[in-house]
Design a protein around this motif. Structure first.
Motif, mmCIF file in Angstrom:
data_model
loop_
_atom_site.group_PDB
_atom_site.id
_atom_site.type_symbol
_atom_site.label_atom_id
_atom_site.label_comp_id
_atom_site.label_asym_id
_atom_site.label_seq_id
_atom_site.Cartn_x
_atom_site.Cartn_y
_atom_site.Cartn_z
ATOM 1 N N ALA A 179 0.837 -1.197 0.000
ATOM 2 C CA ALA A 179 0.000 0.000 0.000
ATOM 3 C C ALA A 179 0.875 1.250 0.000
ATOM 4 O O ALA A 179 1.924 1.295 0.622
ATOM 5 N N PRO A 232 -2.974 -5.359 0.632
ATOM 6 C CA PRO A 232 -3.797 -4.168 0.391
ATOM 7 C C PRO A 232 -5.246 -4.507 0.047
ATOM 8 O O PRO A 232 -6.161 -3.792 0.452
ATOM 9 N N HIS A 257 -3.001 5.213 -0.732
ATOM 10 C CA HIS A 257 -3.921 4.165 -0.276
ATOM 11 C C HIS A 257 -4.228 4.345 1.208
ATOM 12 O O HIS A 257 -5.386 4.229 1.627
ATOM 13 N N GLY A 262 -1.169 -1.583 8.573
ATOM 14 C CA GLY A 262 -0.859 -2.417 7.413
ATOM 15 C C GLY A 262 0.100 -3.544 7.750
ATOM 16 O O GLY A 262 0.354 -4.408 6.920
#
Length: 122
Positions: free
Chosen positions: A2, A98, A6, A87
């Motif tokens: 990502a 992602p 994002h 993440g």
């Protein structure tokens, strides 16, 4: 992997979800206290009415708890974003796909670790 763009869009999704959950929780709290939702003992026609009222109250309580739990997950995800760890899987440290974050922006774990966590709950 990502990108910052994002993450910015995921932050927006998380913040919007947080606002929506807060509204839902507040609305459910207010409706739970509203006298129109409560049946007085003399208003109850039979046991089915009582059972229906108990079921509705239990269901509303479960919905509120689900919203409170999801709000905690969203808040935790926003904290991870601020800390720079968003993440990354909280269990193994690997990057969360992602695509998974797009579907479940508050996801704290990668798919394999989530499967393990869910199997432990059973």
């Amino acid at each position: 992997m990502a990108t910052p763009v994002h993450f910015a869009s995921l932050r927006t999704l998380l913040e919007e979800r947080r606002a929506g959950l807060r509204e839902e929780i507040h609305a459910n709290d207010a409706s739970a206290l509203a006298p129109v939702n409560l049946l007085a003992a003399h208003d109850v026609a039979d046991r089915k009415d009582v059972a229906g009222q108990v079921l509705a109250t239990d269901l509303q309580g479960a919905e509120v708890q689900r919203d409170v739990d999801e709000l905690a997950q969203v808040e935790a995800a926003l904290l991870r974003l601020d800390a720079g760890t968003y993440g990354d899987c909280v269990d193994c440290g690997n990057v969360i796909a992602p695509a998974r974050l797009r579907v479940q922006p508050a996801a704290p774990r990668c798919t394999p670790c989530q499967v393990v966590a869910e199997s432990r709950r059973r």
